[in-house]
Design a protein around this motif. Structure first.
Motif, PDB file in Angstrom:
ATOM      1  N   UNK A   7      -7.540  14.241   5.464  1.00 56.45           N
ATOM      2  CA  UNK A   7      -7.402  12.798   5.306  1.00 56.45           C
ATOM      3  C   UNK A   7      -8.041  12.036   6.460  1.00 56.45           C
TER       4      UNK A   7
ATOM      5  N   UNK B  89       3.335   9.989   3.950  1.00 54.07           N
ATOM      6  CA  UNK B  89       3.672   9.204   2.768  1.00 54.07           C
ATOM      7  C   UNK B  89       4.877   9.799   2.049  1.00 54.07           C
TER       8      UNK B  89
ATOM      9  N   UNK C   7     -11.273  20.203   2.915  1.00 53.95           N
ATOM     10  CA  UNK C   7     -10.341  20.885   2.022  1.00 53.95           C
ATOM     11  C   UNK C   7     -10.302  22.381   2.327  1.00 53.95           C
TER      12      UNK C   7
ATOM     13  N   UNK D 298       0.532   4.210  -2.653  1.00 51.45           N
ATOM     14  CA  UNK D 298       0.220   5.572  -2.210  1.00 51.45           C
ATOM     15  C   UNK D 298       1.225   6.562  -2.799  1.00 51.45           C
TER      16      UNK D 298
ATOM     17  N   UNK E 263      -4.505  15.669  -4.280  1.00 47.39           N
ATOM     18  CA  UNK E 263      -5.786  16.016  -3.667  1.00 47.39           C
ATOM     19  C   UNK E 263      -6.682  14.784  -3.576  1.00 47.39           C
ATOM     20  N   UNK E 264      -6.681  13.985  -4.647  1.00 45.44           N
ATOM     21  CA  UNK E 264      -7.484  12.762  -4.609  1.00 45.44           C
ATOM     22  C   UNK E 264      -6.989  11.845  -3.488  1.00 45.44           C
ATOM     23  N   UNK E 265      -5.676  11.796  -3.292  1.00 51.13           N
ATOM     24  CA  UNK E 265      -5.112  10.980  -2.214  1.00 51.13           C
ATOM     25  C   UNK E 265      -5.672  11.392  -0.865  1.00 51.13           C
ATOM     26  N   UNK E 266      -5.709  12.696  -0.651  1.00 52.89           N
ATOM     27  CA  UNK E 266      -6.200  13.164   0.646  1.00 52.89           C
ATOM     28  C   UNK E 266      -7.673  12.830   0.818  1.00 52.89           C
ATOM     29  N   UNK E 267      -8.422  12.877  -0.279  1.00 46.77           N
ATOM     30  CA  UNK E 267      -9.848  12.564  -0.166  1.00 46.77           C
ATOM     31  C   UNK E 267     -10.066  11.085   0.110  1.00 46.77           C
ATOM     32  N   UNK E 268      -9.029  10.268  -0.096  1.00 48.35           N
ATOM     33  CA  UNK E 268      -9.164   8.838   0.171  1.00 48.35           C
ATOM     34  C   UNK E 268      -8.561   8.457   1.522  1.00 48.35           C
ATOM     35  N   UNK E 269      -8.229   9.451   2.314  1.00 48.32           N
ATOM     36  CA  UNK E 269      -7.764   9.164   3.670  1.00 48.32           C
ATOM     37  C   UNK E 269      -6.286   8.845   3.774  1.00 48.32           C
ATOM     38  N   UNK E 270      -5.499   9.224   2.763  1.00 44.82           N
ATOM     39  CA  UNK E 270      -4.060   8.966   2.829  1.00 44.82           C
ATOM     40  C   UNK E 270      -3.372  10.175   3.450  1.00 44.82           C
ATOM     41  N   UNK E 271      -2.577   9.920   4.463  1.00 44.05           N
ATOM     42  CA  UNK E 271      -1.822  11.000   5.094  1.00 44.05           C
ATOM     43  C   UNK E 271      -0.649  11.353   4.185  1.00 44.05           C
TER      44      UNK E 271
ATOM     45  N   UNK F 107       0.184   7.089  -6.318  1.00 44.75           N
ATOM     46  CA  UNK F 107      -1.063   7.849  -6.338  1.00 44.75           C
ATOM     47  C   UNK F 107      -0.787   9.318  -6.034  1.00 44.75           C
TER      48      UNK F 107
ATOM     49  N   UNK G  23      -2.511   4.973 -13.379  1.00 41.73           N
ATOM     50  CA  UNK G  23      -2.608   3.684 -12.699  1.00 41.73           C
ATOM     51  C   UNK G  23      -3.831   2.946 -13.243  1.00 41.73           C
TER      52      UNK G  23
ATOM     53  N   UNK H 219     -11.805  11.402   5.917  1.00 43.00           N
ATOM     54  CA  UNK H 219     -12.091  10.206   5.136  1.00 43.00           C
ATOM     55  C   UNK H 219     -11.802   8.943   5.935  1.00 43.00           C
ATOM     56  N   UNK H 220     -10.679   8.937   6.655  1.00 43.41           N
ATOM     57  CA  UNK H 220     -10.241   7.719   7.323  1.00 43.41           C
ATOM     58  C   UNK H 220     -11.069   7.399   8.558  1.00 43.41           C
TER      59      UNK H 220
ATOM     60  N   UNK I  53     -15.088  14.412  -7.216  1.00 47.73           N
ATOM     61  CA  UNK I  53     -14.761  15.783  -7.600  1.00 47.73           C
ATOM     62  C   UNK I  53     -15.510  16.189  -8.866  1.00 47.73           C
TER      63      UNK I  53
ATOM     64  N   UNK J 176      -6.468   8.535 -10.623  1.00 49.15           N
ATOM     65  CA  UNK J 176      -5.034   8.336 -10.798  1.00 49.15           C
ATOM     66  C   UNK J 176      -4.857   7.789 -12.217  1.00 49.15           C
TER      67      UNK J 176
ATOM     68  N   UNK K 206      -6.252   2.069   1.167  1.00 50.52           N
ATOM     69  CA  UNK K 206      -4.913   2.259   1.725  1.00 50.52           C
ATOM     70  C   UNK K 206      -4.849   1.996   3.226  1.00 50.52           C
ATOM     71  N   UNK K 207      -5.748   2.625   3.973  1.00 53.55           N
ATOM     72  CA  UNK K 207      -5.612   2.566   5.432  1.00 53.55           C
ATOM     73  C   UNK K 207      -5.772   1.161   6.009  1.00 53.55           C
TER      74      UNK K 207
ATOM     75  N   UNK L 257       0.818  -1.233   0.000  1.00 52.27           N
ATOM     76  CA  UNK L 257       0.000   0.000   0.000  1.00 52.27           C
ATOM     77  C   UNK L 257       0.843   1.271   0.000  1.00 52.27           C
ATOM     78  N   UNK L 258       1.978   1.234   0.674  1.00 51.87           N
ATOM     79  CA  UNK L 258       2.775   2.462   0.734  1.00 51.87           C
ATOM     80  C   UNK L 258       3.272   2.854  -0.656  1.00 51.87           C
TER      81      UNK L 258
ATOM     82  N   UNK M 139     -13.563   3.097   0.100  1.00 50.84           N
ATOM     83  CA  UNK M 139     -13.084   3.534   1.408  1.00 50.84           C
ATOM     84  C   UNK M 139     -14.086   3.163   2.506  1.00 50.84           C
TER      85      UNK M 139
END
Lengths: 443, 285
Positions: free
Chosen positions: B88, A322, B62, A301, A310-318, A304, B109, B91-92, B100, B106, B120-121, A297-298, B187
């Motif tokens: 973050x 990272x 945001x 991330x 911004x999309x990363x942050x919306x998915x809960x990724x710190x 990503x 990917x 969301x988590x 959006x 991504x 991820x989490x 996952x790291x 998520x």
């Protein structure tokens, strides 16, 4: 048709005259006047004029432009020739990554013996040394690839971590007498630690700003090493750095040495070969760890983050953490490579850690293809190997080097190996992702 | 209708209280309060520039609101004050996911990777924050397989399973929109915020989207808050509509109520010149 020919003629003439005028203006100063030191009358300067050369330059530009206009540029049926089309097409390289890996690996493993067989132990030494240098850059390239290629953070000061690693080992050995094998992990940890220290204030910056600050950090480390004379030896550097041992066996002549233990005749090449395999293993570990991280996952991330923060942050990724891990891990491998560099050279000074080094490592990563592991290998073989092979042409080396970079960037703007392999796939035969779709990241 | 207790006031999943957002001198949202009902589809509508996306950005962290309180109540009973949390964590921990207006996938990917990043989490925990995963511990492998299964489930729901290994940037527009919703759902959110999910979709895709949103609400205990201009989506599927104009709430009720509200008609269609004064008086402007 006839009329068209005339206008073409006139247009070509006009263009050629224009070109000639510009050439004249430029050549008047740049070619026509040459400052020289008078040999007879002390060190007095005088200007030597060379009007014939100016006339020649202007004539060449005029005739050349005229002819090109007439026969090459203005022809209606010719396509605009592009540099890219003169070189092999992109698709012919697409399968290279998968095919080249085992071949290169096998070659790397047998290389020292191959060279010894061909050139004897005396003649091969120089080439094994070069191979060690190339592998050091491969390892550095792979380390930087984590930061630049995967996480998309442009780091222009990577050499700082290389320096931290090298000096960590040299200083620990100098003040505490630690051995190489103890210092290797310590150097990595210290470099990672510096990576985090740098990362905290810096990673809120993006793109160009990040690049500038990392560049400055690289310089700060070098300047500190240069000026802290009592501790680091300043410009004198540190010498007498202990050599690594092979499970406690030193590479020395006589009783208890490596050659004695294995019943071989002592030869200085043993240590060179040992160093070669050491850096090969270290580089391969870097590669394996990076490839594994990409599937964790790291690693996803990181990629990503490069694609869209911004999309990363919306998915809960710190995102801060990272980025820090990417920075710290890249720095750690730089630190490992640095301590290897110190032990190989036996002597280090701040001279070895200039911005030029950072630029070369970054160039390797970019030319090889951001994120591509095989690309880094090819680019370092070509660049570092090429550098050393053309040592005789030292004056033109950088010229050719620059030209080569321009050509590669025109031909393949995303580097030599530019397709991205997915980190996970449902079907067995998933294709690589074209680099056109992959973002470069803005930090 | 107006006197009975509204379902969204009964057990709201998100309570927005006196939300104000100022950018310098510009008041983008002014003292906005409304509730998002649990298990309901709430639509936030309004003319361009009304501040709808700003509300979203405040809810998802945001933007930090200038004033106000955003209370997210998860089904387990935990309450989160969203205005105090970094994006973050919203969301988590608070389990608010979003999409959006201008799609943010991504692109380099694959579709499957996009959905893996969304998980991820839990995967980080399963891989012992990378350490265990690096040594190939079985807990991570199991978690990874489960994550792939979850991704496959959503790919099947959104009809993207055949293209799971293609890069996301290669997808047509409508599919990208659906993938973004699938990614947000991976998520495991309790509140899903969709910023114009039907923008740029053709009528058929729009109908499919309606179906998907109804399915999400029904099967996954997920409340939906959406911004939309497409009235066929809004009127057909939403239980509750909030109308914004110039950062102020002008109407709040079920679709039928909002549709006939003179405030809304005035904001969207305007009124005849000679009626301006009377209408303004009526609606209290």
């Amino acid at each position: 048709m006839k009329k068209q020919k005339d206008t073409l003629m006139v247009a070509s003439l006009k263009d050629a005259v224009g070109g000639a005028v510009i050439a004249l203006l430029m050549a008047l100063v740049m070619v026509g006047m040459k400052v020289d030191v008078a040999s007879g009358r002390g060190a007095e300067l005088f200007i030597e004029d060379r009007w014939a050369a100016v006339a020649m330059a202007v004539a060449i530009v005029f005739v050349g432009r005229f002819v090109l206009n007439l026969f090459y540029w203005k022809k209606e049926d010719t396509e605009k020739p592009r540099l890219g089309s003169l070189l092999p097409s992109v698709s012919s390289f697409s399968g290279l990554g998968r095919f080249a890996t085992p071949v290169l690996l096998a070659l790397a493993v047998i290389l020292p013996f191959l060279l010894m067989y061909w050139l004897g132990s005396r003649g091969s030494r120089q080439y094994i040394d070069l191979a060690i240098l190339v592998l050091t850059y491969v390892m550095l390239g792979w380390g930087l690839n984590i930061v630049v290629g995967l996480a998309g953070l442009l780091d222009l000061g990577y050499v700082a971590f290389y320096a931290v690693g090298a000096y960590s080992y040299a200083l620990l050995a100098h003040y505490f007498g630690f051995s190489f094998w103890l210092c290797l992990p310590l150097a990595g940890i210290l470099a990672a630690f510096w990576g985090i220290i740098l990362g905290f204030p810096v990673l809120r910056l993006r793109g160009d700003y990040l690049a500038i600050v990392t560049l400055a950090f690289g310089e700060i480390i070098r300047v500190v090493l240069l000026n802290w004379y009592e501790f680091t030896g300043g410009p004198d550097g540190l010498s007498g750095i202990p050599r690594p041992s092979f499970f406690g066996l030193e590479f020395t002549r006589g009783e208890g040495g490596f050659a004695d233990f294995f019943g071989l005749k002592y030869s200085s090449i043993h240590r060179i070969i040992f160093l070669y395999y050491l850096i090969l293993i270290m580089a391969l570990v870097t590669n394996i760890v990076t490839n594994r991280l990409r599937r964790l996952p790291i690693g996803r991330a990181w990629e990503a983050l490069r694609e869209d923060e911004i999309a990363c942050r919306s998915l809960g990724i710190n995102t801060t953490n990272t980025k820090l891990t990417a920075f710290a891990l890249g720095a750690m491998f730089g630190g490992f490579a640095g301590s290897f560099f110190a032990t190989r050279q036996g002597f280090i000074s701040p001279e070895s850690f200039t911005f030029m080094e950072s630029a070369v490592i970054l160039a390797i990563v970019v030319l090889g293809g951001l994120g591509s592991q095989v690309g880094v290998v090819i680019a370092s073989v070509v660049m570092i190997g090429g550098f050393e092979f053309f040592r005789e042409f030292e004056e033109y080396r950088m010229l050719v080097f620059g030209l080569l970079m321009v050509v590669i960037m025109v031909w393949k703007p995303r580097g030599l190996i530019s397709s991205r392999t997915p980190s996970i796939a449902l079907s067995k035969n998933a294709k690589g992702i074209s680099a056109d779709l992959v973002q470069e990241g803005t930090g | 209708m107006s006197n009975t207790m509204k379902s969204w006031d009964n057990n709201p999943v998100l309570k927005i209280e006196h939300l104000t957002m100022r950018f310098g001198g510009l008041v983008a949202i002014n003292d906005l309060s409304f509730n998002v009902g649990r298990g309901e589809i709430t639509a936030l509508i309004g003319p361009n520039g009304a501040g709808k996306t700003t509300v979203f950005n405040c809810v998802t962290g945001f933007y930090k609101p200038t004033e106000g309180r955003l209370v997210m109540a998860r089904s387990g009973g935990e309450k989160y004050l969203l205005e105090r949390m970094p994006d973050f964590k919203i969301s988590a921990q608070a389990k608010v996911a979003r999409t959006f207006q201008n799609i943010r996938l991504f692109g380099g990917m694959t579709i499957l990777e996009n959905l893996m990043v969304a998980q991820h989490n839990p995967l980080m925990v399963a891989s012992q924050h990378t350490v265990g995963g690096l040594f190939g511990l079985p807990t991570y492998k199991r978690a990874s397989n489960e994550a792939v299964e979850k991704a496959k489930y959503w790919l099947e729901r959104t009809g993207l399973i055949d293209r799971a290994d293609n890069p996301a940037a290669d997808l047509p527009y409508g599919d990208q929109r659906r993938l973004e919703i699938a990614r947000a759902m991976c998520t495991g959110p309790e509140l899903l915020c969709l910023d114009e999910p039907a923008a740029g979709l053709n009528p058929k895709e729009s109908a499919e989207l309606n179906e998907l949103l109804m399915y999400i609400r029904k099967e996954h205990d997920t409340s939906v808050l959406l911004i939309e201009h497409d009235m066929s989506v809004v009127m057909e599927i939403s239980d509750h509509v909030v109308v914004l104009d110039y950062g102020v709430k002008i109407s709040d009720g079920d679709p039928e109520f909002v549709k006939n509200d003179p405030h809304v008609i005035a904001a969207y269609l305007g009124v005849d010149d000679d009626e301006v004064d009377t209408v303004e008086q009526e609606v209290g402007l």
